[in-house]
Design a protein around this motif. Sequence first.
Motif, PDB file in Angstrom:
ATOM      1  N   GLU A 100      15.450   0.781  10.546  1.00 18.49           N
ATOM      2  CA  GLU A 100      15.894  -0.384   9.783  1.00 18.49           C
ATOM      3  C   GLU A 100      15.262  -0.432   8.393  1.00 18.49           C
ATOM      4  N   CYS A 101      14.513   0.586   8.050  1.00 14.85           N
ATOM      5  CA  CYS A 101      13.873   0.650   6.735  1.00 14.85           C
ATOM      6  C   CYS A 101      14.873   0.456   5.591  1.00 14.85           C
ATOM      7  N   PRO A 102      16.061   1.063   5.620  1.00 20.40           N
ATOM      8  CA  PRO A 102      17.013   0.837   4.525  1.00 20.40           C
ATOM      9  C   PRO A 102      17.399  -0.632   4.357  1.00 20.40           C
ATOM     10  N   GLU A 103      17.473  -1.379   5.460  1.00 27.65           N
ATOM     11  CA  GLU A 103      17.821  -2.794   5.355  1.00 27.65           C
ATOM     12  C   GLU A 103      16.692  -3.595   4.716  1.00 27.65           C
ATOM     13  N   VAL A 104      15.454  -3.262   5.077  1.00 26.69           N
ATOM     14  CA  VAL A 104      14.315  -3.931   4.457  1.00 26.69           C
ATOM     15  C   VAL A 104      14.290  -3.624   2.961  1.00 26.69           C
TER      16      VAL A 104
ATOM     17  N   ASP B  50       9.821 -10.408 -14.239  1.00 30.88           N
ATOM     18  CA  ASP B  50       9.454  -9.005 -14.049  1.00 30.88           C
ATOM     19  C   ASP B  50       8.879  -8.754 -12.657  1.00 30.88           C
ATOM     20  N   GLN B  51       8.992  -9.743 -11.774  1.00 33.20           N
ATOM     21  CA  GLN B  51       8.430  -9.576 -10.433  1.00 33.20           C
ATOM     22  C   GLN B  51       9.084  -8.403  -9.714  1.00 33.20           C
ATOM     23  N   TRP B  52       8.243  -7.575  -9.098  1.00 34.48           N
ATOM     24  CA  TRP B  52       8.670  -6.401  -8.341  1.00 34.48           C
ATOM     25  C   TRP B  52       9.419  -5.380  -9.203  1.00 34.48           C
ATOM     26  N   SER B  53       9.207  -5.445 -10.510  1.00 35.47           N
ATOM     27  CA  SER B  53       9.897  -4.494 -11.372  1.00 35.47           C
ATOM     28  C   SER B  53       9.406  -3.069 -11.161  1.00 35.47           C
ATOM     29  N   ASN B  54       8.238  -2.926 -10.536  1.00 39.04           N
ATOM     30  CA  ASN B  54       7.717  -1.589 -10.233  1.00 39.04           C
ATOM     31  C   ASN B  54       7.864  -1.261  -8.758  1.00 39.04           C
ATOM     32  N   PHE B  55       8.769  -1.953  -8.084  1.00 39.74           N
ATOM     33  CA  PHE B  55       8.846  -1.808  -6.639  1.00 39.74           C
ATOM     34  C   PHE B  55       9.224  -0.399  -6.199  1.00 39.74           C
ATOM     35  N   ALA B  56      10.031   0.289  -6.993  1.00 37.20           N
ATOM     36  CA  ALA B  56      10.474   1.631  -6.598  1.00 37.20           C
ATOM     37  C   ALA B  56       9.290   2.557  -6.334  1.00 37.20           C
ATOM     38  N   ASP B  57       8.167   2.283  -7.019  1.00 37.81           N
ATOM     39  CA  ASP B  57       6.996   3.147  -6.857  1.00 37.81           C
ATOM     40  C   ASP B  57       6.365   3.027  -5.466  1.00 37.81           C
ATOM     41  N   SER B  58       6.656   1.934  -4.747  1.00 38.92           N
ATOM     42  CA  SER B  58       5.987   1.684  -3.477  1.00 38.92           C
ATOM     43  C   SER B  58       6.900   1.855  -2.265  1.00 38.92           C
ATOM     44  N   GLN B  59       8.095   2.410  -2.479  1.00 42.56           N
ATOM     45  CA  GLN B  59       9.043   2.516  -1.374  1.00 42.56           C
ATOM     46  C   GLN B  59       8.522   3.420  -0.255  1.00 42.56           C
ATOM     47  N   GLU B  60       7.883   4.518  -0.621  1.00 41.50           N
ATOM     48  CA  GLU B  60       7.364   5.424   0.403  1.00 41.50           C
ATOM     49  C   GLU B  60       6.274   4.741   1.230  1.00 41.50           C
ATOM     50  N   ARG B  61       5.427   3.989   0.556  1.00 39.70           N
ATOM     51  CA  ARG B  61       4.373   3.262   1.263  1.00 39.70           C
ATOM     52  C   ARG B  61       4.979   2.205   2.183  1.00 39.70           C
ATOM     53  N   LEU B  62       6.041   1.527   1.724  1.00 37.88           N
ATOM     54  CA  LEU B  62       6.684   0.518   2.554  1.00 37.88           C
ATOM     55  C   LEU B  62       7.250   1.140   3.820  1.00 37.88           C
ATOM     56  N   ALA B  63       7.851   2.311   3.700  1.00 36.01           N
ATOM     57  CA  ALA B  63       8.389   2.986   4.873  1.00 36.01           C
ATOM     58  C   ALA B  63       7.290   3.244   5.892  1.00 36.01           C
TER      59      ALA B  63
ATOM     60  N   ILE C 145       4.568   1.416   6.255  1.00 32.36           N
ATOM     61  CA  ILE C 145       4.198   0.118   6.826  1.00 32.36           C
ATOM     62  C   ILE C 145       5.195  -0.293   7.904  1.00 32.36           C
ATOM     63  N   ILE C 146       6.472  -0.084   7.631  1.00 29.46           N
ATOM     64  CA  ILE C 146       7.499  -0.419   8.615  1.00 29.46           C
ATOM     65  C   ILE C 146       7.308   0.416   9.874  1.00 29.46           C
ATOM     66  N   SER C 147       7.039   1.695   9.704  1.00 34.11           N
ATOM     67  CA  SER C 147       6.826   2.572  10.855  1.00 34.11           C
ATOM     68  C   SER C 147       5.608   2.130  11.669  1.00 34.11           C
ATOM     69  N   ALA C 148       4.636   1.493  11.012  1.00 35.61           N
ATOM     70  CA  ALA C 148       3.446   1.001  11.704  1.00 35.61           C
ATOM     71  C   ALA C 148       3.688  -0.311  12.426  1.00 35.61           C
TER      72      ALA C 148
END
Length: 218
Positions: A16-20, A37-50, A52-55
Amino acid sequence: MSDYPQWTISRASAHECPEVLALLLGRAEWLKRRGSDQWSNFADSQERLASIISAGRTWLLREDSSGTAVGTITFVDADSDFWTPSEQAVPALYLAKLATDPTGSGRGLGRLLLHFALYRAWSDSSIREVRFDAWKTATGLHEYYRREGWTHLRTVDVPGRRSGALFSRPVDHSLAGMPNLDSVGFGQPTAFVGNPPRPDIVVEKSPREIAAEIERDG
């Protein structure tokens, strides 16, 4: 049939990572169109988010009638950039990456997710506070949190970090202090209070299971 929307909140799975990500990026784009500008750098953290979701630290809110994911919230460790050692010594539940589908604005979904977090904390008698850091420039969002009963403790300026507005709310572990989701217009879910007449939210874990998960994650 209930006259109210039916919702299910459950732990997000890796698939479900793509939905998040879609919820977070959709909210970031919504904010950008409004000059934030909130979360304007979010693309940089997508791998880390994946990761976190897996955890198993991320939850998804779905609308039952369509199965659509309409909100997400993640529980994380204390960020030492923001929280002092003495603050970290106090047992607390930390929130991050709370987002709702912008097309659902006005439905109270953000409030519902905040109350779900408060309930998770209420279920664990060791937790004393619920905390999060917010984007420093998101002053409108800061006002929203204050209206919802959160206290702005301070704003921390850390080089390279755009977040840093720190919010907290104490947890009242008495029965009277149990977060009441009916007060935000959604009804008490069965897993929270037994068998209410209007169980508009289904939580896939019992309070005891949720408390055990918090202890394990901690």
